[in-house]
Design an enzyme around this catalytic site. Structure first.
Site, PDB file in Angstrom:
ATOM      1  N   LYS A 193       6.350  -3.630  -5.051  1.00 28.63           N
ATOM      2  CA  LYS A 193       7.862  -3.486  -5.134  1.00 28.63           C
ATOM      3  C   LYS A 193       8.359  -3.778  -3.741  1.00 28.63           C
ATOM      4  O   LYS A 193       9.597  -3.968  -3.576  1.00 28.63           O
ATOM      5  CB  LYS A 193       7.920  -1.764  -5.686  1.00 28.63           C
ATOM      6  CG  LYS A 193       9.382  -1.229  -5.537  1.00 28.63           C
ATOM      7  CD  LYS A 193      10.104  -2.077  -6.640  1.00 28.63           C
ATOM      8  CE  LYS A 193      11.496  -1.528  -6.736  1.00 28.63           C
ATOM      9  NZ  LYS A 193      12.422  -2.620  -7.391  1.00 28.63           N
ATOM     10  N   LYS A 240      13.425 -13.467 -12.333  1.00 34.41           N
ATOM     11  CA  LYS A 240      13.135 -12.420 -13.240  1.00 34.41           C
ATOM     12  C   LYS A 240      12.011 -13.101 -14.250  1.00 34.41           C
ATOM     13  O   LYS A 240      11.089 -12.512 -14.402  1.00 34.41           O
ATOM     14  CB  LYS A 240      14.288 -11.942 -14.188  1.00 34.41           C
ATOM     15  CG  LYS A 240      15.148 -11.335 -13.265  1.00 34.41           C
ATOM     16  CD  LYS A 240      14.792  -9.806 -13.105  1.00 34.41           C
ATOM     17  CE  LYS A 240      14.224  -9.664 -11.801  1.00 34.41           C
ATOM     18  NZ  LYS A 240      15.077  -9.250 -10.796  1.00 34.41           N
ATOM     19  N   GLU A 268      18.534 -15.814 -10.312  1.00 38.84           N
ATOM     20  CA  GLU A 268      18.042 -14.673 -10.391  1.00 38.84           C
ATOM     21  C   GLU A 268      17.185 -14.800 -11.897  1.00 38.84           C
ATOM     22  O   GLU A 268      16.227 -14.000 -12.153  1.00 38.84           O
ATOM     23  CB  GLU A 268      19.164 -13.700 -10.482  1.00 38.84           C
ATOM     24  CG  GLU A 268      18.754 -12.252 -10.866  1.00 38.84           C
ATOM     25  CD  GLU A 268      17.785 -11.468 -10.115  1.00 38.84           C
ATOM     26  OE1 GLU A 268      17.224 -12.174  -9.031  1.00 38.84           O
ATOM     27  OE2 GLU A 268      17.242 -10.381 -10.439  1.00 38.84           O
ATOM     28  N   GLU A 302       8.587 -13.701 -12.669  1.00 41.93           N
ATOM     29  CA  GLU A 302       7.812 -12.695 -12.139  1.00 41.93           C
ATOM     30  C   GLU A 302       7.165 -11.577 -12.953  1.00 41.93           C
ATOM     31  O   GLU A 302       6.280 -11.149 -13.023  1.00 41.93           O
ATOM     32  CB  GLU A 302       8.574 -11.879 -11.013  1.00 41.93           C
ATOM     33  CG  GLU A 302       9.763 -11.182 -11.433  1.00 41.93           C
ATOM     34  CD  GLU A 302      10.463 -10.434 -10.576  1.00 41.93           C
ATOM     35  OE1 GLU A 302      10.033  -9.887  -9.423  1.00 41.93           O
ATOM     36  OE2 GLU A 302      11.550 -10.189 -10.602  1.00 41.93           O
ATOM     37  N   TRP A 334      -2.675  -2.637  -1.868  1.00 39.49           N
ATOM     38  CA  TRP A 334      -2.591  -3.747  -2.288  1.00 39.49           C
ATOM     39  C   TRP A 334      -2.986  -4.733  -1.187  1.00 39.49           C
ATOM     40  O   TRP A 334      -2.932  -4.972  -0.076  1.00 39.49           O
ATOM     41  CB  TRP A 334      -0.882  -3.993  -2.249  1.00 39.49           C
ATOM     42  CG  TRP A 334      -0.302  -5.073  -2.781  1.00 39.49           C
ATOM     43  CD1 TRP A 334      -0.212  -5.513  -4.202  1.00 39.49           C
ATOM     44  CD2 TRP A 334      -0.075  -6.506  -1.952  1.00 39.49           C
ATOM     45  NE1 TRP A 334       0.469  -6.723  -4.075  1.00 39.49           N
ATOM     46  CE2 TRP A 334       0.606  -7.297  -2.999  1.00 39.49           C
ATOM     47  CE3 TRP A 334      -0.021  -6.756  -0.715  1.00 39.49           C
ATOM     48  CZ2 TRP A 334       0.798  -8.533  -2.521  1.00 39.49           C
ATOM     49  CZ3 TRP A 334       0.399  -8.085  -0.406  1.00 39.49           C
ATOM     50  CH2 TRP A 334       0.850  -9.022  -1.381  1.00 39.49           C
ATOM     51  N   HIS A 352      19.325 -35.184  -9.596  1.00 46.24           N
ATOM     52  CA  HIS A 352      18.790 -35.790  -8.320  1.00 46.24           C
ATOM     53  C   HIS A 352      17.208 -35.490  -8.326  1.00 46.24           C
ATOM     54  O   HIS A 352      16.662 -35.494  -7.145  1.00 46.24           O
ATOM     55  CB  HIS A 352      19.583 -34.977  -7.284  1.00 46.24           C
ATOM     56  CG  HIS A 352      20.854 -35.303  -7.042  1.00 46.24           C
ATOM     57  ND1 HIS A 352      21.327 -36.536  -6.686  1.00 46.24           N
ATOM     58  CD2 HIS A 352      22.011 -34.704  -7.513  1.00 46.24           C
ATOM     59  CE1 HIS A 352      22.744 -36.693  -6.709  1.00 46.24           C
ATOM     60  NE2 HIS A 352      22.872 -35.533  -7.311  1.00 46.24           N
ATOM     61  N   ASN A 401      -1.090   1.742   5.818  1.00 48.27           N
ATOM     62  CA  ASN A 401      -0.117   0.878   5.217  1.00 48.27           C
ATOM     63  C   ASN A 401       0.335  -0.276   6.163  1.00 48.27           C
ATOM     64  O   ASN A 401       0.688   0.239   7.357  1.00 48.27           O
ATOM     65  CB  ASN A 401       1.183   1.403   4.505  1.00 48.27           C
ATOM     66  CG  ASN A 401       1.892   0.280   4.102  1.00 48.27           C
ATOM     67  OD1 ASN A 401       1.977  -0.956   3.720  1.00 48.27           O
ATOM     68  ND2 ASN A 401       3.217   0.922   3.855  1.00 48.27           N
ATOM     69  N   GLY A 402       0.253  -1.652   6.097  1.00 47.25           N
ATOM     70  CA  GLY A 402       0.480  -2.459   7.174  1.00 47.25           C
ATOM     71  C   GLY A 402      -0.462  -3.407   7.474  1.00 47.25           C
ATOM     72  O   GLY A 402      -1.468  -3.549   6.822  1.00 47.25           O
ATOM     73  N   ARG A 414       4.713   0.683  -6.363  1.00 40.20           N
ATOM     74  CA  ARG A 414       4.988  -0.365  -5.186  1.00 40.20           C
ATOM     75  C   ARG A 414       3.978  -1.524  -5.320  1.00 40.20           C
ATOM     76  O   ARG A 414       4.064  -2.448  -4.627  1.00 40.20           O
ATOM     77  CB  ARG A 414       4.522   0.464  -4.022  1.00 40.20           C
ATOM     78  CG  ARG A 414       5.527   1.652  -3.639  1.00 40.20           C
ATOM     79  CD  ARG A 414       4.738   2.560  -2.577  1.00 40.20           C
ATOM     80  NE  ARG A 414       4.684   1.958  -1.349  1.00 40.20           N
ATOM     81  CZ  ARG A 414       5.456   2.062  -0.197  1.00 40.20           C
ATOM     82  NH1 ARG A 414       6.473   2.438  -0.354  1.00 40.20           N
ATOM     83  NH2 ARG A 414       5.238   1.153   1.165  1.00 40.20           N
ATOM     84  N   CYS A 440       0.782  -1.315  -0.072  1.00 40.83           N
ATOM     85  CA  CYS A 440       0.038  -0.026  -0.066  1.00 40.83           C
ATOM     86  C   CYS A 440       0.889   1.319   0.031  1.00 40.83           C
ATOM     87  O   CYS A 440       1.950   1.059   0.480  1.00 40.83           O
ATOM     88  CB  CYS A 440      -0.951   0.083   1.181  1.00 40.83           C
ATOM     89  SG  CYS A 440      -1.938  -1.260   1.264  1.00 40.83           S
TER      90      CYS A 440
HETATM   91  C1  F6R Z   1      12.531  -9.191  -7.694  1.00 44.06           C
HETATM   92  C2  F6R Z   1      12.320  -8.275  -6.516  1.00 44.06           C
HETATM   93  C3  F6R Z   1      12.300  -8.805  -5.070  1.00 44.06           C
HETATM   94  C4  F6R Z   1      13.041  -8.158  -4.369  1.00 44.06           C
HETATM   95  C5  F6R Z   1      12.498  -8.435  -2.750  1.00 44.06           C
HETATM   96  C6  F6R Z   1      13.591  -7.803  -1.658  1.00 44.06           C
HETATM   97  O1  F6R Z   1      12.736  -8.650  -8.930  1.00 44.06           O
HETATM   98  O2  F6R Z   1      12.572  -7.192  -6.803  1.00 44.06           O
HETATM   99  O3  F6R Z   1      12.503 -10.144  -4.913  1.00 44.06           O
HETATM  100  O4  F6R Z   1      14.184  -8.308  -4.513  1.00 44.06           O
HETATM  101  O5  F6R Z   1      11.325  -8.216  -2.371  1.00 44.06           O
HETATM  102  O6  F6R Z   1      13.511  -6.129  -1.849  1.00 44.06           O
HETATM  103  P1  F6R Z   1      14.253  -5.303  -1.269  1.00 44.06           P
HETATM  104  O7  F6R Z   1      15.715  -5.569  -2.069  1.00 44.06           O
HETATM  105  O8  F6R Z   1      13.685  -3.937  -1.357  1.00 44.06           O
HETATM  106  O9  F6R Z   1      14.404  -5.696   0.264  1.00 44.06           O
END
Ligand code: F6R
Length: 611
Positions: A606, A488, A484, A491, A74, A507, A100-101, A27, A2
């Site tokens: 985000k 990517k 990674e 997501e 959110w 395995h 938010n929370g 976000r 949020c």
């Molecule tokens: C993936 C992504 C998330 C963040 C994770 C941690 O592309 O962005 O997996 O890496 O939510 O977020 P931070 O780095 O802000 O603690």
């Protein structure tokens, strides 16, 4: 997660609130709303879906008041409907809140409030907050907000508005909230990206803070009997991000812009930190004596930042020759970690606001460990709470999928390990001058990588977009890279992807490799080259379509793979940083080919500020 915005000042509030909500939309959200006060009356507009729906509704209906609240939701408790969208009102329709929370004790509070005759209209945890405020409100919003906040359990940032009062009142407790200072106008927001158009002067609130924000006046109080920092010590922070840093420029998506910004981002990460053959991280504030005393290092993070931690683990162990753990923050904090006064716990985070990473910091601190935050956002909770901080300086990252923050984190791992090795009087296992020269050249290596891999990444991305599954393999420092790449792709394109330490595939998971399954191998490390070749043979024998990302000298793959992306000839230790670029581009191209919402993928936020 949020987003909160609040405005009080001299301009019409509604359009400002909607624009600022748009700035916070990165976000992640699924509904949005505003409340605007005018002549003692408050008008609320809220809509499920995109901000544009809200903008259209606000254009028609909202009065020209100069005081208001806005929110992007959110969904956690209750579906993303118009009714559940914030702001929420009390029974009198004169008090309003955005949050938010999570309010963890909302079931108990709701029972109590229902017994006292309050009527609830939403499924959210937030609604208890406004009915509670109603209980305490007698014309003084600040006093009522303090009493309300003191009854809440969980983590929350709140902003309140009362019809007839010319101020906002905001509360922070384990969820981010800042106050922006303008000329004859002031703001409240979840983060600085919402305020860059208006001001670069902010107060970062502390846990427990309750602030009254008027157009020309700000008063800070606390709802905690024992505030963590004395009131009156909130420092004005001057933010060095510019409004153009958060604009898309001519790129179709923020993600693509941020991928291309990586050379510049790494320049900033490295700026002033390599001088006369030394790594200079004086601003970090870790005493050499403490560094020498540490006998265990722990890297803790979530998601992409966790992959940087895994990379850090390989690097730290190779150079420092001590055991290093890398943990997912949500596991670390609840697994009774073995850390004590001789441990250094390094928390890695882009936002500095990730709830589990903050929880891990608190857990580590409670056990006497020293904490170091490697973060991007200045003034964020992790940056303020840790004993020491190393800023990655990647600049604002708006796309949900992390890109430039990741390569900046990998680069920070290099800076850090070299710095620690010097303080611990370790021999570097690599020729020092050469290594530092290559480290300083990372931005230009990245530039070359972008040029060399963009076209092929498009081809592979379009091809993978048509597949149900994709596998990524790597060994050693390429293994976190494979993870990674898979994250990517998943997501933003929603193509199912998995990453494996290549030796682990047989395995179990190799059972899933069928005729035509795409398998992308990261092959930048000479030490495990032959092993990777064997793994390629294994998957090809089962019908996989194979692709590889390798260094320029990675010859000999021609008969084994359908395509190779070659990286510039940087030392192999740096190759995973470069290989991150084709991994990001490939995911991006697959998502574009599938018509996905690249910058705001479904279900994601985000900054994950709740557990
Ligand atoms: C993936 C992504 C998330 C963040 C994770 C941690 O592309 O962005 O997996 O890496 O939510 O977020 P931070 O780095 O802000 O603690």
């Amino acid at each position: 997660m949020c987003g909160i915005v609040g405005y009080v000042g001299r301009r019409e509030a509604a359009p400002i609130l909607v624009d600022r909500l748009d700035d916070l939309s990165y976000r992640g959200y699924d509904s949005a709303g505003v409340a605007v006060a005018h002549d003692g009356v408050v008008v609320v507009e809220k809509c499920p879906g995109k901000i544009e729906n809200l903008r259209a509704a606000v254009g028609k209906a909202t009065p020209p008041g100069t005081l208001g609240l806005g929110h992007t939701r959110w969904a956690t408790h209750g579906a993303p409907t118009q009714v559940n969208a914030h702001p929420h009102a009390d029974c009198t329709g004169r008090l309003f809140v955005v949050q938010n929370g999570i309010i963890e004790n909302f079931p108990t509070l709701k029972r109590e409030l229902l017994e006292r005759g309050h009527e609830f209209s939403t499924e959210t945890d937030t609604e208890v907050v406004i009915h509670l405020l109603e209980e305490y409100y007698d014309g003084d919003l600040l006093a009522a907000a303090k009493k309300t906040a003191a009854r809440l359990e969980g983590s929350f940032a709140l902003a309140f508005l009362a019809a007839g009062e010319e101020r906002l009142v905001a509360v922070r407790y384990h969820a981010p909230l800042i106050v922006g200072i303008g000329g004859g106008e002031n703001f409240v927001a979840s983060d600085i990206t919402a305020l860059l158009q208006d001001t670069n002067k902010v107060y970062v609130l502390e846990n427990g803070d309750v602030v009254s924000v008027e157009a020309n006046r700000i008063d800070v109080d606390s709802f905690l009997p024992d505030p963590p920092k004395a009131l009156g010590t909130r420092q004005l922070t001057i933010v060095d991000w510019r409004p153009e840093d958060v604009s898309k420029n001519d790129y179709p998506h923020y993600m693509l812009k941020e991928i291309h910004e990586q050379p510049r981002a790494l320049e900033r990460t490295l700026q002033g930190r390599i001088k006369d053959g030394e790594i200079v991280l004086r601003e970090m504030g870790l005493a050499s004596e403490l560094i020498r005393r540490v006998n265990s290092f722990h890297l803790v993070a979530c998601g992409t930042a966790y992959h940087a931690a895994l990379f850090g683990k390989y690097l730290f162990e190779r150079v420092l020759r001590v055991p290093v753990s890398a943990d997912i923050a949500s596991e670390f904090r609840y697994r009774d970690p073995i850390v004590d006064g001789r441990s250094l716990v390094i928390l890695i985070s882009q936002s500095g606001e990730t709830a589990d990473t903050i929880g891990s910091l608190e857990e580590a601190r409670a056990r006497g460990a020293k904490t170091l935050a490697v973060v991007n956002v200045r003034g964020s909770t992790l940056a303020r709470e840790a004993d020491a901080v190393l800023y990655t300086r990647a600049g604002p990252e708006i796309a949900v999928a992390s890109t430039k923050a990741f390569t900046a984190q990998l680069t920070a791992m290099f800076l850090l390990v070299c710095y620690l090795a010097d303080r611990r009087r370790m021999e570097w296992p690599y020729p020092r001058e050469e290594l530092l020269a290559h480290l300083a050249s990372l931005p230009s290596y990245l530039e070359q990588t972008l040029e060399q891999t963009a076209a092929t990444a498009r081809e592979w991305g379009q091809l993978i977009a048509n597949e149900a599954d994709c596998y990524f393999l790597g060994r050693n420092v390429d293994e976190p890279l494979a993870r990674e790449a898979a994250l990517k792709l998943k997501e933003i394109s929603y193509v199912h992807a998995e990453a494996y330490a290549a030796g682990e595939l047989k395995h179990g998971t190799i059972a899933l490799i069928a005729e035509g399954t795409p398998v992308v191998s990261f092959m930048t490390q000479a030490e495990v080259w032959d092993k990777m070749i064997s793994n390629l043979h294994e998957v090809r024998a089962r019908g996989a379509r194979t692709f590889a990302v390798a260094r320029e000298d990675g010859i000999g793959l021609e008969d084994l793979v359908e395509g190779v992306m070659t990286l510039p000839a940087a030392p192999e230790l740096f190759a995973p940083i470069l290989a991150a670029v084709p991994a990001q581009l490939l995911a991006y191209e697959a998502a574009v080919a599938l018509g996905r919402d690249v910058d705001q993928p479904r279900n994601l936020a985000k900054s994950v500020t709740v557990e």
